[in-house]
Design an enzyme around this catalytic site. Structure first.
Site, PDB file in Angstrom:
ATOM      1  CG  HIS A  18      -1.939  -1.009   1.331  1.00 31.91           C
ATOM      2  ND1 HIS A  18      -2.089  -1.835   2.417  1.00 31.91           N
ATOM      3  CD2 HIS A  18      -2.914  -1.371   0.458  1.00 31.91           C
ATOM      4  CE1 HIS A  18      -3.113  -2.662   2.214  1.00 31.91           C
ATOM      5  NE2 HIS A  18      -3.624  -2.402   1.027  1.00 31.91           N
ATOM      6  CE  LYS A  42     -13.550  -6.286   4.465  1.00 26.64           C
ATOM      7  NZ  LYS A  42     -12.818  -5.717   3.362  1.00 26.64           N
ATOM      8  NE  ARG A  91      -2.538  -7.914  -4.111  1.00 26.95           N
ATOM      9  CZ  ARG A  91      -3.319  -8.172  -3.094  1.00 26.95           C
ATOM     10  NH1 ARG A  91      -2.848  -8.138  -1.879  1.00 26.95           N
ATOM     11  NH2 ARG A  91      -4.590  -8.491  -3.280  1.00 26.95           N
ATOM     12  CB  SER A 129      -4.283  -6.561   4.838  1.00 26.00           C
ATOM     13  OG  SER A 129      -3.922  -5.357   4.214  1.00 26.00           O
TER      14      SER A 129
HETATM   15  O1  PNS Z   1      -8.875  -2.872   0.351  1.00 27.57           O
HETATM   16  P1  PNS Z   1     -10.176  -3.398  -0.205  1.00 27.57           P
HETATM   17  O2  PNS Z   1     -10.948  -4.150   0.854  1.00 27.57           O
HETATM   18  O3  PNS Z   1      -9.976  -4.191  -1.453  1.00 27.57           O
HETATM   19  O4  PNS Z   1     -11.030  -2.094  -0.603  1.00 27.57           O
HETATM   20  C1  PNS Z   1     -12.316  -2.242  -1.148  1.00 27.57           C
HETATM   21  C2  PNS Z   1     -13.072  -0.894  -1.135  1.00 27.57           C
HETATM   22  C3  PNS Z   1     -13.133  -0.347   0.257  1.00 27.57           C
HETATM   23  C4  PNS Z   1     -12.340   0.095  -2.034  1.00 27.57           C
HETATM   24  C5  PNS Z   1     -14.501  -1.156  -1.682  1.00 27.57           C
HETATM   25  O5  PNS Z   1     -15.092  -2.200  -0.986  1.00 27.57           O
HETATM   26  C6  PNS Z   1     -15.383   0.081  -1.615  1.00 27.57           C
HETATM   27  O6  PNS Z   1     -15.246   0.980  -2.394  1.00 27.57           O
HETATM   28  N1  PNS Z   1     -16.293   0.122  -0.617  1.00 27.57           N
HETATM   29  C7  PNS Z   1     -17.172   1.244  -0.398  1.00 27.57           C
HETATM   30  C8  PNS Z   1     -18.626   0.891  -0.710  1.00 27.57           C
HETATM   31  C9  PNS Z   1     -18.888   0.991  -2.193  1.00 27.57           C
HETATM   32  O7  PNS Z   1     -18.794   2.035  -2.800  1.00 27.57           O
HETATM   33  N2  PNS Z   1     -19.238  -0.163  -2.793  1.00 27.57           N
HETATM   34  C10 PNS Z   1     -19.500  -0.254  -4.208  1.00 27.57           C
HETATM   35  C11 PNS Z   1     -18.197  -0.358  -4.984  1.00 27.57           C
HETATM   36  S1  PNS Z   1     -18.448  -1.305  -6.392  1.00 27.57           S
END
Ligand code: PNS
Length: 159
Positions: A18, A42, A91, A129
């Site tokens: 990150h 979550k 990645r 993570s």
């Molecule tokens: O590090 P991650 O868990 O891969 O991040 C995922 C994240 C937080 C970027 C994604 O889950 C997100 O944008 N969540 C916010 C809710 C949202 O907008 N959901 C619709 C996205 S398609």
């Protein structure tokens, strides 16, 4: 016009992968907002405050990087802060399908916001993570996988 980019994620916890994306993105945009997601559905290992604090410590010396947190839709948060670019790291091929869906859904929800992808540095391609948490929990060495502040938080929380 100042370009603002948004780098969202769970950061549970932030890794060197990150951090690498953060540093490289910050050179491409006037301002980078690192946004910690707080999704009530979550279960996170670190609280949103802990994840935000770790990231603030990690980017402390960068003038054009801010750390914030958000709940709700990412594209709504992007609108609120005036960001039109979402940054995500890639990645391996295994990341692609999920990221592809996320990017398309976000653009479907808000056509003004686009996603760009940064390829991970090869050193970090296997770091995520959840693996870092597992290795740390089992007593493995994670000192070259996470910034020092994260190692400290992990040790305090686990032992
Ligand atoms: O590090 P991650 O868990 O891969 O991040 C995922 C994240 C937080 C970027 C994604 O889950 C997100 O944008 N969540 C916010 C809710 C949202 O907008 N959901 C619709 C996205 S398609």
């Amino acid at each position: 016009m100042r370009t603002i980019a948004l780098y969202p994620g769970s950061f549970d916890p932030p890794t060197n992968g990150h951090y690498d994306i953060i540093k490289r993105s910050a050179t491409l945009f006037d301002k980078l907002i690192v946004a910690v997601a707080e999704n009530p559905a979550k279960k996170y290992f670190f609280s949103v405050d802990e994840r935000t604090s770790m990231l603030r410590e990690i980017v402390r010396e960068y003038d054009n990087i801010e750390v914030d947190h958000f709940d709700g839709l990412l594209v709504e948060y992007a609108d609120k802060i005036g960001a039109v670019t979402i940054i995500r790291g890639l990645r391996a091929l295994s990341d692609f399908e999920y990221e592809f869906e996320l990017a398309l859904m976000n653009r479907h929800l808000n056509a003004n916001v686009d996603t760009i992808f940064m390829m991970t540095d090869e050193h970090y391609s296997f770091i995520r993570s959840s693996l870092v948490r597992e290795v740390a929990r089992l007593g493995g060495d994670i000192s070259d996988k996470v910034p020092p502040v994260v190692e400290k938080y992990l040790k305090e929380k686990l032992f």
